[in-house]
Write a protein that holds these residues in place. Structure first.
Motif, PDB file in Angstrom:
ATOM      1  N   HIS A 183       0.824  -1.219   0.000  1.00  0.00           N
ATOM      2  CA  HIS A 183       0.000   0.000   0.000  1.00  0.00           C
ATOM      3  C   HIS A 183       0.855   1.265   0.000  1.00  0.00           C
ATOM      4  CE1 HIS A 183      -3.994  -1.805   0.563  1.00  0.00           C
ATOM      5  NE2 HIS A 183      -3.357  -2.736   1.268  1.00  0.00           N
ATOM      6  N   ALA A 194      -2.598   4.181   4.568  1.00  0.00           N
ATOM      7  CA  ALA A 194      -3.724   3.411   4.037  1.00  0.00           C
ATOM      8  C   ALA A 194      -4.466   2.653   5.138  1.00  0.00           C
ATOM      9  CB  ALA A 194      -3.224   2.431   2.970  1.00  0.00           C
ATOM     10  N   ASP A 199     -10.814   6.512   9.035  1.00  0.00           N
ATOM     11  CA  ASP A 199     -11.359   6.526   7.672  1.00  0.00           C
ATOM     12  C   ASP A 199     -11.997   5.164   7.406  1.00  0.00           C
ATOM     13  OD1 ASP A 199     -11.355   7.555   4.731  1.00  0.00           O
ATOM     14  OD2 ASP A 199     -10.387   5.574   4.640  1.00  0.00           O
ATOM     15  N   GLU A 200     -13.159   5.139   6.757  1.00  0.00           N
ATOM     16  CA  GLU A 200     -13.885   3.883   6.584  1.00  0.00           C
ATOM     17  C   GLU A 200     -13.070   2.837   5.837  1.00  0.00           C
ATOM     18  OE1 GLU A 200     -18.157   2.185   4.859  1.00  0.00           O
ATOM     19  OE2 GLU A 200     -17.776   4.351   4.928  1.00  0.00           O
ATOM     20  N   SER A 201     -12.434   3.231   4.730  1.00  0.00           N
ATOM     21  CA  SER A 201     -11.651   2.252   3.965  1.00  0.00           C
ATOM     22  C   SER A 201     -10.428   1.804   4.760  1.00  0.00           C
ATOM     23  CB  SER A 201     -11.226   2.846   2.623  1.00  0.00           C
ATOM     24  OG  SER A 201     -10.412   4.007   2.815  1.00  0.00           O
ATOM     25  N   GLY A 202      -9.807   2.728   5.472  1.00  0.00           N
ATOM     26  CA  GLY A 202      -8.654   2.363   6.307  1.00  0.00           C
ATOM     27  C   GLY A 202      -9.066   1.440   7.428  1.00  0.00           C
ATOM     28  N   ARG A 203     -10.250   1.711   7.956  1.00  0.00           N
ATOM     29  CA  ARG A 203     -10.730   0.860   9.044  1.00  0.00           C
ATOM     30  C   ARG A 203     -11.002  -0.559   8.554  1.00  0.00           C
ATOM     31  NH1 ARG A 203     -13.834   4.334  10.867  1.00  0.00           N
ATOM     32  NH2 ARG A 203     -15.845   3.753   9.956  1.00  0.00           N
ATOM     33  N   GLU A 204     -11.538  -0.670   7.335  1.00  0.00           N
ATOM     34  CA  GLU A 204     -11.786  -2.000   6.776  1.00  0.00           C
ATOM     35  C   GLU A 204     -10.484  -2.758   6.569  1.00  0.00           C
ATOM     36  OE1 GLU A 204     -13.958  -1.300   3.224  1.00  0.00           O
ATOM     37  OE2 GLU A 204     -15.867  -0.877   4.246  1.00  0.00           O
ATOM     38  N   ARG A 205      -9.445  -2.043   6.112  1.00  0.00           N
ATOM     39  CA  ARG A 205      -8.138  -2.711   5.938  1.00  0.00           C
ATOM     40  C   ARG A 205      -7.576  -3.155   7.287  1.00  0.00           C
ATOM     41  NH1 ARG A 205      -7.270   1.949   2.615  1.00  0.00           N
ATOM     42  NH2 ARG A 205      -7.623   1.441   0.398  1.00  0.00           N
ATOM     43  N   GLU A 207      -9.271  -3.891   9.994  1.00  0.00           N
ATOM     44  CA  GLU A 207     -10.025  -5.048  10.494  1.00  0.00           C
ATOM     45  C   GLU A 207      -9.613  -6.319   9.770  1.00  0.00           C
ATOM     46  OE1 GLU A 207     -13.974  -4.749  12.403  1.00  0.00           O
ATOM     47  OE2 GLU A 207     -14.351  -3.359  10.747  1.00  0.00           O
TER      48      GLU A 207
END
Length: 883
Positions: A183, A194, A199-205, A207
């Motif tokens: 990343h 990243a 941040d939602e996308s960062g949080r998904e990564r 998790e």
């Protein structure tokens, strides 16, 4: 180095280091101890105030001064003839945080870690989210909330990625480094952008990355139901070690063994022996190693073991004894007048509306099994289920039946644990298992009662060594799970719950005590000392520890309430009635919590503290408030550690402040102070009696830091406050007549002089106190029931102890202002001195007692003469020369 005569317990931390201890060696030697008895030395969690949260057993704690400071202390001790006994913690290490290298490696590599076998982890749980992983319940919120708040973040340093969460560090498996670096085009710092949890996308990564680790981060409350590794009691920050494995045993003890071989350490105190899978095997292995390290020496090994009613330390462990809780219990019970039990219990039940102690303990055991240790209980039940599936006649036994049967069996245990191993259950443990089985049988339905018989066989009634694998391994695993569960259940239920719920007599609620045994008569006390002299003559004797709930002199004062129970009940009833003007909320505190407060205030009030001392009263009030908050949470009724009722706690604090500091509490406060003034000298006399008996009875007396002066401390951290050793050093140098110490008894120097005198005799005649006989002495006369008298005798010398018991009735309406019973109160009471000795002299007062002071017949000595000027008697007589 001298023989082991007495120990000086020291609590080490960054505010009191090994070098601080070194500066006091001359004082300890002058006082008369033979060994310094040190709290854990090895590297602990930074800032630790006790050392039981070790993080690296391979090095001496740098906050204590490191190994160089230990060498300096040992050298200084040797010059004064002193040895060193070290406290070791083989059961657990501190986990979480970031300072334990073994735990960090376990998080990083999971089951592939070289340390995977060091910790007691169950990798095969049924939950697919946890299977093959380690539960990490260290978050203060849910994982998602911690990520969104930016509290749980991905970081990079020292060449590796890891998650940071306040003081915690959770390593990332190196196998996932490349995926992270992708990343940031290979730049680790760019890659971190990243993985921004806010941040939602960062949080998904984040998790997704967390899901791929060898651990599952969760809220700390999940430990109750899901934890899959053994802890110390229910403390999630302390992870259990598998010290029964040879590799782990060697790694945990490598530094300690090196220090012993170099002559820096001369004995060991083993913390929490009941937490180990195989205490006997561990102790025997430890003994064998010490003999190889120091051939020709018998270095002492003491085990921290709490003995239940009727329980005896096993002789075949090859240890020198326990750390002395049972003596602490015996001397406390001896000083309680049995006639006071009914009044004090009735008072408690009337105001608190709580059940008796036996029911409180049963309820507490159920609570602990269903809450704090629910995960551990489930692991034990499933271990039995796995065993049942291997038995043709038990394969259809449902897990629910196993759970019900196991729960009642554990609730019924009257001791901490049994010690079954590959050879089965020791004969001396059978009575304790049978007691638990009988308790459970009364409460179970027929199918469960039948299963109890099976459990008796599985859990040690049949020797696992008589079976082939895999049945042998399944039985040993079930036994280990069971025995390592009953111990923390007992501790949490008795020490940390029921002991705070039942408060008829707080002096009878302490570590290793039997709160349902109110008092002990003289004959029973003598019998206990004779057993110790026979079985473990070098066992440790203590009256105060870093774990005690109430200081030794506080307990001694509260024992006087058993002699004034009717009057005390009237006082308390009056105070409760008057407290309406003090309360901001009529329901806070409740009546039970209010009664607890009155008793602890009466017991802990410092001898020299007066209402007019504003600074002293504020300090005392703060100590009481802190203690009461902890007591509320330990009781788990009005408040709780897991979910504190902060409003109730604040209301209690307001009540205490009003009672002890504000004008509206003045009338009750004045009555309390007046009662304390009457109790304090009698309580001090109890303290002196307790002290003298400890230093002369069979065993090795342990002096907890600072308690050579009065000890009115409360539960930790109150009992670990800084000690003014310089004041004690100077006091020991100023030798005064006994009358001076009696007139100025508030300061505690009288107690110090008594200890110094007793230890001086131990120095002169060390073998007398270890190998000499313990002889109960005959007493007679009008007040003989208020005396304890015994002798220690060998061929050359006799030492006689005479101490008063339950003297309030002797004093009657008269108030004494010194801890001394007026001589006339003893009337015609006498003791019968040992025959064959002469030249009797009191080591405390210097008074000599010749034939003219005795009744001529049978060598009787009048107590009115013996205790005329001294609160207790420590007589020394030399053998009459033949011819």
């Amino acid at each position: 180095m001298s023989d082991l005569r007495a120990t000086q317990r020291l609590q080490l931390h960054r505010g009191f280091t090994l070098d601080h201890a070194r500066e006091l060696v001359d004082y300890f030697e002058t006082l008369g101890v033979s060994h310094l008895y040190l709290s854990p030395l090895l590297a602990a969690t930074p800032g630790s105030m006790h050392g039981y949260d070790g993080v690296d057993p391979r090095r001496v704690d740098p906050e204590l001064g490191g190994e160089a400071a230990l060498v300096r202390l040992a050298e200084a001790a040797r010059k004064r003839g002193l040895g060193i006994i070290a406290d070791i913690v083989p059961n657990h290490l501190a986990v979480g945080g970031r300072d334990n290298p073994w735990w960090q490696d376990l998080l990083r590599h999971g089951r592939q870690s070289r340390y995977a076998g060091y910790f007691d982890v169950d990798w095969e749980v049924d939950d697919p989210l946890l299977h093959g992983k380690l539960l990490a319940p260290f978050l203060g919120a849910s994982r998602l909330e911690a990520l969104a708040a930016g509290e749980l973040v991905l970081a990079f340093d020292a060449g590796e990625f890891h998650f940071d969460y306040f003081e915690h560090r959770f390593p990332v498996d190196p196998l996932h480094f490349d995926a992270i670096l992708a990343h940031g085009d290979g730049d680790p710092l760019r890659a971190l952008a990243a993985f921004d949890g806010t941040d939602e996308s960062g949080r998904e990564r984040l998790e997704a990355l967390l899901d791929r680790q060898h651990y599952r981060l969760t809220h700390w409350r999940s430990a109750v139901d899901e934890i899959n590794w053994r802890r110390f009691f229910d403390v999630t920050s302390l992870g259990g070690l598998r010290v029964e494995r040879e590799e782990v045993f060697e790694a945990v003890h490598a530094k300690i063994f090196e220090l012993i071989e170099r002559g820096l350490i001369d004995g060991l105190r083993v913390d929490h022996i009941d937490g180990l899978r195989d205490p006997k095997g561990y102790c025997l292995r430890l003994r064998q190693r010490l003999e190889r390290l120091r051939p020709g020496e018998r270095l002492p090994i003491y085990v921290e073991k709490i003995l239940g009613h009727g329980e005896r330390l096993h002789l075949d462990w090859d240890v020198d004894g326990t750390t002395g809780y049972e003596f602490m219990n015996e001397i406390s019970a001896l000083q309680h007048l049995p006639e006071g039990e009914g009044v004090m219990t009735t008072l408690w039940r009337a105001f608190s509306h709580r059940p008796g102690f036996e029911q409180e303990l049963v309820d507490a055991r159920r609570l602990i099994l269903d809450s704090h240790l629910a995960s551990e209980f489930e692991r034990a039940a499933r271990s039995l289920l796995e065993l049942a599936r291997s038995e043709p006649g038990q394969r259809e036994t449902p897990l629910g039946r196993i759970r019900r049967t196991l729960r009642e069996l554990i609730v019924g245990f009257a001791v901490y644990r049994t010690y079954a191993d590959i050879d089965g259950r020791p004969l001396e443990d059978q009575v304790h298992f049978e007691h638990a089985r009988a308790f459970a049988a009364e409460r179970l339905d027929p199918p469960e009662r039948a299963l109890l018989e099976t459990f008796e066989r599985w859990l040690g009634g049949e020797a696992p060594g008589g079976f082939a694998e895999p049945k042998r391994g399944l039985r040993l695993a079930a036994i280990a799970r069971f025995q390592q569960l009953t111990s923390p259940v007992a501790a949490k239920a008795l020490e940390d719950t029921a002991g705070y719920r039942f408060a008829a007599a707080l002096a009878r609620n302490d570590v290793g005590f039997e709160p349902d045994v109110f008092s002990l008569d003289v004959d029973a006390f003598h019998a206990a000392q004779l057993r110790r002299a026979q079985r473990f003559p070098r066992s440790m004797l203590t009256t105060a520890t870093h774990d005690h709930k109430r200081g030794e002199d506080l307990r001694a004062r509260l024992a006087v309430l058993s002699e004034r129970a009717e009057e005390y009940a009237e006082c308390v009833s009056r105070w409760v009635e008057q407290s309406g003007s003090i309360r901001d909320d009529p329901n806070v505190p409740n009546r039970g919590d209010e009664l607890v407060l009155y008793q602890i205030i009466v017991g802990a009030w410092p001898p020299a503290l007066g209402n007019e001392d504003e600074s002293g009263m504020r300090e005392f009030t703060e100590r009481i408030c802190s203690w009461h908050c902890k007591a509320l949470r330990e009781a788990k009724l009005a408040s709780h550690w897991l979910f504190p009722d902060e409003a109730y706690e604040a209301g209690c604090r307001q009540f205490i402040n009003a009672l002890l500091l504000e004008a509206r509490g003045a009338s009750v406060r004045a009555e309390i102070e007046a009662l304390v003034a009457e109790l304090a000298p009698v309580g001090a006399l109890n303290s002196l009696a307790q002290t003298l008996v400890k230093y002369v009875a069979p065993g090795v007396p342990d002096l907890y830091q600072g308690t050579e002066f009065w000890d009115f401390s409360l539960v930790d951290p109150d009992n670990r406050r800084p000690i003014d050793f310089e004041r004690r050093r100077q006091a020991l140098k100023r030798v005064q007549p006994l009358d001076h110490y009696l007139d100025h008894w508030f300061g505690g120097e009288l107690k110090q002089q008594l200890i110094n005198a007793a230890l001086g005799l131990r120095r002169e005649s060390p073998r007398l106190f270890i190998e000499g006989e313990y002889v109960p002495l005959v007493v007679g006369g009008a007040q003989s029931e208020r005396l304890l008298a015994f002798a220690r005798i060998d061929a050359a010398r006799a030492v006689v102890v005479v101490v008063p018991l339950h003297v309030q009735a002797l004093i009657g309406e008269r108030r004494i202002d010194r801890p001394l019973v007026p001589a006339r109160c003893w009337e015609d009471s006498w003791i019968l001195l040992p025959q064959g000795f002469e030249g009797w002299c009191d080591a405390l007062s210097g008074t000599t007692f010749e034939a003219s002071a005795r009744h001529q017949e049978e060598g009787r000595l009048a107590v009115s003469s013996l205790l005329a000027t001294s609160p207790v008697a420590l007589l020394v007589g030399d053998a009459v020369e033949a011819g």
